[in-house]
Motif scaffolding. Structure first.
Motif, PDB file in Angstrom:
ATOM      1  N   SER A  52       9.273  17.609  26.393  1.00 33.57           N
ATOM      2  CA  SER A  52      10.193  16.513  26.229  1.00 33.57           C
ATOM      3  C   SER A  52      10.529  16.632  28.109  1.00 33.57           C
ATOM      4  CB  SER A  52      11.665  18.151  26.580  1.00 33.57           C
ATOM      5  OG  SER A  52      11.746  18.943  25.701  1.00 33.57           O
ATOM      6  N   ALA A  53      10.215  17.301  28.810  1.00 35.45           N
ATOM      7  CA  ALA A  53       9.394  16.695  30.615  1.00 35.45           C
ATOM      8  C   ALA A  53       9.104  15.850  30.655  1.00 35.45           C
ATOM      9  CB  ALA A  53       9.320  17.610  31.487  1.00 35.45           C
ATOM     10  N   TYR A  54       7.698  15.640  30.281  1.00 35.27           N
ATOM     11  CA  TYR A  54       6.504  14.311  30.336  1.00 35.27           C
ATOM     12  C   TYR A  54       6.796  13.097  29.151  1.00 35.27           C
ATOM     13  CZ  TYR A  54       2.451  11.924  29.028  1.00 35.27           C
ATOM     14  OH  TYR A  54       1.545  10.635  28.834  1.00 35.27           O
ATOM     15  N   ASP A  55       8.216  13.751  28.431  1.00 37.33           N
ATOM     16  CA  ASP A  55       8.474  12.163  27.217  1.00 37.33           C
ATOM     17  C   ASP A  55      10.099  11.707  28.291  1.00 37.33           C
ATOM     18  OD1 ASP A  55       6.418  12.520  25.887  1.00 37.33           O
ATOM     19  OD2 ASP A  55       8.071  13.165  24.630  1.00 37.33           O
ATOM     20  N   GLY A  56      10.148  12.636  29.469  1.00 39.18           N
ATOM     21  CA  GLY A  56      11.683  12.202  30.469  1.00 39.18           C
ATOM     22  C   GLY A  56      12.877  13.144  29.307  1.00 39.18           C
ATOM     23  N   LEU A  57      13.004  13.830  28.415  1.00 37.44           N
ATOM     24  CA  LEU A  57      14.119  14.026  28.064  1.00 37.44           C
ATOM     25  C   LEU A  57      14.370  15.103  28.007  1.00 37.44           C
ATOM     26  CD1 LEU A  57      12.335  12.304  24.117  1.00 37.44           C
ATOM     27  CD2 LEU A  57      13.828  11.497  25.248  1.00 37.44           C
ATOM     28  N   GLY A  59      16.815  17.644  29.128  1.00 39.99           N
ATOM     29  CA  GLY A  59      18.211  17.450  29.908  1.00 39.99           C
ATOM     30  C   GLY A  59      19.213  16.459  29.038  1.00 39.99           C
ATOM     31  N   THR A  60      18.080  16.096  27.942  1.00 40.32           N
ATOM     32  CA  THR A  60      19.075  14.714  27.157  1.00 40.32           C
ATOM     33  C   THR A  60      19.223  15.059  25.965  1.00 40.32           C
ATOM     34  OG1 THR A  60      16.557  13.832  26.781  1.00 40.32           O
ATOM     35  CG2 THR A  60      17.604  13.154  28.828  1.00 40.32           C
ATOM     36  N   GLY A  63      16.673  15.770  24.137  1.00 38.57           N
ATOM     37  CA  GLY A  63      15.278  16.653  24.333  1.00 38.57           C
ATOM     38  C   GLY A  63      16.730  17.587  23.512  1.00 38.57           C
ATOM     39  N   PHE A  64      17.321  18.136  24.002  1.00 40.40           N
ATOM     40  CA  PHE A  64      18.615  19.188  23.774  1.00 40.40           C
ATOM     41  C   PHE A  64      18.633  19.314  21.909  1.00 40.40           C
ATOM     42  CE2 PHE A  64      22.345  21.123  22.520  1.00 40.40           C
ATOM     43  CZ  PHE A  64      22.549  22.873  23.037  1.00 40.40           C
ATOM     44  N   THR A  65      18.871  18.398  21.523  1.00 41.13           N
ATOM     45  CA  THR A  65      18.326  18.656  20.028  1.00 41.13           C
ATOM     46  C   THR A  65      16.970  19.568  19.470  1.00 41.13           C
ATOM     47  OG1 THR A  65      19.204  17.201  19.881  1.00 41.13           O
ATOM     48  CG2 THR A  65      18.563  17.554  17.746  1.00 41.13           C
ATOM     49  N   ALA A  66      15.758  18.997  20.037  1.00 36.02           N
ATOM     50  CA  ALA A  66      14.875  18.994  19.891  1.00 36.02           C
ATOM     51  C   ALA A  66      14.448  20.676  19.912  1.00 36.02           C
ATOM     52  CB  ALA A  66      13.235  17.900  20.009  1.00 36.02           C
ATOM     53  N   LEU A  67      15.151  21.133  21.277  1.00 36.88           N
ATOM     54  CA  LEU A  67      14.316  22.047  21.316  1.00 36.88           C
ATOM     55  C   LEU A  67      15.867  23.114  20.542  1.00 36.88           C
ATOM     56  CD1 LEU A  67      13.416  24.580  23.401  1.00 36.88           C
ATOM     57  CD2 LEU A  67      15.814  23.920  24.546  1.00 36.88           C
ATOM     58  N   LEU A  68      16.769  23.336  20.089  1.00 33.65           N
ATOM     59  CA  LEU A  68      17.846  23.710  19.585  1.00 33.65           C
ATOM     60  C   LEU A  68      16.764  23.745  17.871  1.00 33.65           C
ATOM     61  CD1 LEU A  68      20.385  24.890  19.033  1.00 33.65           C
ATOM     62  CD2 LEU A  68      21.712  23.104  18.435  1.00 33.65           C
TER      63      LEU A  68
END
Length: 333
Positions: A52-57, A59-60, A63-68
């Motif tokens: 997420s950090a590498y792709d700039g996602l 906090g977006t 990124g939050f949906t993927a982490l969830l």
């Protein structure tokens, strides 16, 4: 997870592969234990944060949906792993109890009984915790050596319970009764009190006395295979068909005892239908009569082990039914 990471690092955030990191904990929950699932879940969450950090996602919403997604699949995989391990432990316990019950039920038979040598083989079908109703016993009585080989209809604990009734009645009757017909009648009476509906037990009883003959009493069971010292091979079929044990209450006449030659060097193989009905992948049944040559080993146990090995090679896999065999060999001299 490694492939997803490599592709994401190569293609960037536009492809949207980040949620696929959850495949790791998903498969871990299906195949591994809960500790392995937790460990892979932690790695998956760390990868998700890193990507997420590498792709700039980071906090977006994406990124939050993927982490969830990764966290949710990890939790589901953990629950599945715990539940599966509990079931595996319960099944292992049931299998252990079943094996103990089978060993108690089918006690070791004597390797020698007077002029006779005896060997047995019991192969359980691979079917979760099922145990079968195949049975055998050898009793030395005042009138000679008596034995029974039988097969209870059905499987599981009900079949084992019925087998226990048959064996208990046989062990008493084989020593007390004057002939095999009386032994068979005792078994019928015992089963009449125990069986319900249309349950039955196929069985063959045998007695070897002082002469050079064997007396047989067949209750709808596959005929034993005789291998004479002179090389003659034949099935010891009864003179007439008879109903299995447990169906005698219908008023039909019971089987008649019949005698067959049994002299030094001869051997008789008793078996259940799990042997002759074992199928090869091509669909052919096991040709027991054609494989009688496997009984040539001087050691009865080794001879019976050779038959069992040949049977397993014939089916090329686990048996679909339990297979019991008892080899009775007349000593030379």
């Amino acid at each position: 997870m490694a492939v997803v990471t490599a592709v994401d690092l190569t293609t960037g955030p536009g492809v949207g592969l980040l949620p696929l990191v959850s495949l790791g904990p998903a498969f871990a929950g299906l195949t591994g234990g809960w500790r392995r699932t937790v460990a892979i879940g932690v790695i998956a969450v760390a990868l998700c944060l890193m990507l997420s950090a590498y792709d700039g996602l980071f906090g977006t919403r994406r990124g939050f949906t993927a982490l969830l997604s990764v966290a949710g699949v990890t939790a589901a995989g953990l629950a599945a792993a715990v539940r599966r391990q509990r079931r595996e432990a319960e099944l292992a316990s049931v299998r252990s109890i079943a094996e103990v019950a089978q060993r108690v039920l089918l006690r070791p038979v004597p390797r020698g009984a007077g002029r006779l040598r005896v060997a047995v083989s019991y192969t359980s079908a691979v079917a979760e915790a099922h145990i079968g109703g195949d049975l055998y016993e050898v009793v030395t009585s005042p009138r000679g050596v008596r034995l029974i080989v039988g097969d209870v209809q059905g499987k599981g604990l009900d079949a084992v319970e019925t087998a226990a009734v048959v064996l208990g009645a046989f062990r008493e009757a084989a020593y007390d009764e004057p002939d095999l017909t009386a032994v068979g009648e005792r078994l019928e009476r015992a089963l009449e009190r125990h069986l319900t509906q249309e349950k039955f037990v196929t069985a063959v009883l045998a007695q070897v006395g002082d002469g050079f003959t064997v007396t047989l009493l067949n209750f709808g069971h596959p005929a034993p295979l005789s291998v004479r010292a002179n090389g003659e091979i034949r099935y010891l079929a009864p003179p007439g068909r008879a109903l299995p044990l447990g169906l005698g209450v219908h008023g039909t006449p019971g089987p008649k005892p019949y005698e067959m030659p049994f002299a030094p060097g001869d051997q008789i193989l008793f078996y259940t239908d799990g042997v002759t009905e074992a199928r090869a992948p091509s669909g052919g049944f096991y040709p027991l009569e054609e494989r009688a040559g496997t009984l040539e080993d001087p050691d009865p146990e080794a001879a019976l082990a050779a038959v069992r090995q040949d049977l397993m090679e014939h089916v090329e896999g686990p048996l679909q039914d339990d297979a019991a065999m008892l080899l009775l060999r007349y000593r030379h001299g």
